[in-house]
Design an enzyme around this catalytic site. Structure first.
Site, PDB file in Angstrom:
ATOM      1  N   GLU A  11       0.895  -1.235  -0.161  1.00 54.10           N
ATOM      2  CA  GLU A  11      -0.041  -0.236  -0.042  1.00 54.10           C
ATOM      3  C   GLU A  11       0.878   1.219  -0.094  1.00 54.10           C
ATOM      4  O   GLU A  11       0.367   2.274   0.298  1.00 54.10           O
ATOM      5  CB  GLU A  11      -0.971   0.132   1.341  1.00 54.10           C
ATOM      6  CG  GLU A  11      -1.877  -1.093   1.136  1.00 54.10           C
ATOM      7  CD  GLU A  11      -2.789  -1.189   2.624  1.00 54.10           C
ATOM      8  OE1 GLU A  11      -3.863  -0.460   2.415  1.00 54.10           O
ATOM      9  OE2 GLU A  11      -2.562  -1.606   3.442  1.00 54.10           O
ATOM     10  N   SER A  33      -6.482  -2.600   2.149  1.00 50.49           N
ATOM     11  CA  SER A  33      -6.987  -2.002   0.879  1.00 50.49           C
ATOM     12  C   SER A  33      -7.477  -2.914  -0.125  1.00 50.49           C
ATOM     13  O   SER A  33      -7.832  -2.711  -1.310  1.00 50.49           O
ATOM     14  CB  SER A  33      -5.707  -0.875  -0.205  1.00 50.49           C
ATOM     15  OG  SER A  33      -5.657   0.129   0.626  1.00 50.49           O
ATOM     16  N   GLY A  51      -7.091   5.468   4.641  1.00 55.67           N
ATOM     17  CA  GLY A  51      -6.622   6.286   3.650  1.00 55.67           C
ATOM     18  C   GLY A  51      -7.221   7.718   4.069  1.00 55.67           C
ATOM     19  O   GLY A  51      -8.211   8.027   4.595  1.00 55.67           O
TER      20      GLY A  51
END
Length: 310
Positions: A22, A150, A276
């Protein structure tokens, strides 16, 4: 808490990048956070986590860290432990909660121990276990790396023909792979900020689930906030999300993902302790619905690090 000023935070390291799968998302999140802090007058610096990060943090004169690393090495307790050894207060959950939340099977075991609803799962290590787990869970099901974020390496499987392929894809990210019962229903996410639960977001995507592309690349994903649920129902799900967050020992901020099946039963999916902060990200979206712009959100997250003694 008394009114805060930028100088109260001292010099802040914004930890971003790292080595996980990520990395690029973390760099995007980190740049957004750094810009927000600079706009508020905070003396912040970007620290792209590399081999020399311990020395850089030790010698850099930092009073605290805004941790916006995603994935392994930054979200799983490793960086948290390093920061505690260095005596640097930081944003987000501590060592144990970070490790638990990153490990999907372990977090589900904790929830089950507390009577919280989460879909059945099986860890698989070979072809025999894979087929046996699929028979028990039934199709469709979802295959996930045990410790990844993710939605990387995840895939829905509708029949035995695609099962082995999905398992091999997940193993690219983690040797520990889990099969989880598929929940038919709507997907929601609940952001946590300090002692506050932010408005729920209902996710709608033409993809089979809210995967990596739907999260970061697609323009077809729809985000419903307000989520459309009756107030009492939304509040009940917020309270469930808070309970899921708390029993893992998480703190400061994060995001709880859950499903609501056709019968109205909620199912906890996972906790993200360092969500995020990109232009597609969900926590800033929920914060806007609650009246907090991006800069204020970042400021409040940083302020939570003051709860830790240096």
């Amino acid at each position: 808490m008394a009114e805060l000023h930028a100088a109260d935070f001292g010099k802040v390291a914004v930890l971003m990048g790292g080595y996980s799968a990520e990395r690029e998302i973390s760099l995007r999140s980190g740049r957004a956070v750094l810009d927000a802090l600079l706009r508020r007058g905070v003396r912040a610096e970007a620290v792209d986590v590399a081999d020399d990060v311990i020395g850089r943090l030790r010698d850099g004169g930092y009073q605290r860290a805004f941790n916006i690393l995603h994935g392994r090495g930054g979200e799983d307790g490793v960086m948290q432990g390093a920061l505690e050894l260095l005596g640097i207060p930081y944003t987000g959950s501590g060592v144990l909660a970070s490790a638990l939340a990153m490990d999907k099977p372990l977090s589900k075991d904790v929830w089950r121990a507390h009577g919280l609803p989460t879909p059945d799962y099986h860890l698989v290590g070979d072809d025999e276990q894979l087929r046996a787990a699929a028979r028990v869970l039934g199709y469709p099901l979802i295959v996930k790396p045990a410790c990844e974020g993710s939605s990387l390496g995840m895939g829905r499987v509708d029949d035995e023909q695609k099962l082995h392929q999905a398992w091999q894809q997940a193993r690219r990210y983690d040797q520990r792979v889990m099969l989880e019962r598929w929940i038919h229903g709507e997907e929601y996410t609940a952001a946590i900020l300090g002692d506050r639960e932010l408005p729920l977001i209902r996710l709608e995507t033409p993809h089979s689930f809210y995967d990596y592309r739907a999260k970061y690349e697609a323009n077809t994903t729809r985000y419903h906030c307000p989520c459309g649920l009756p107030v009492a129902r939304e509040r009940a799900l917020q309270q469930l999300a808070r309970r899921a967050f708390d029993v893992l020992g998480a703190r400061h901020w994060g995001r709880v993902d859950l499903m609501l099946d056709a019968g109205g039963q909620p199912w906890l999916i996972e906790v993200n302790t360092l969500p995020g902060m990109t232009d597609h990200s969900l926590v800033p979206m929920a914060a806007r619905q609650a009246g907090l712009d991006f800069d204020e959100l970042v400021w409040r997250i940083l302020a939570l690090s003051l709860e830790q003694m240096p």
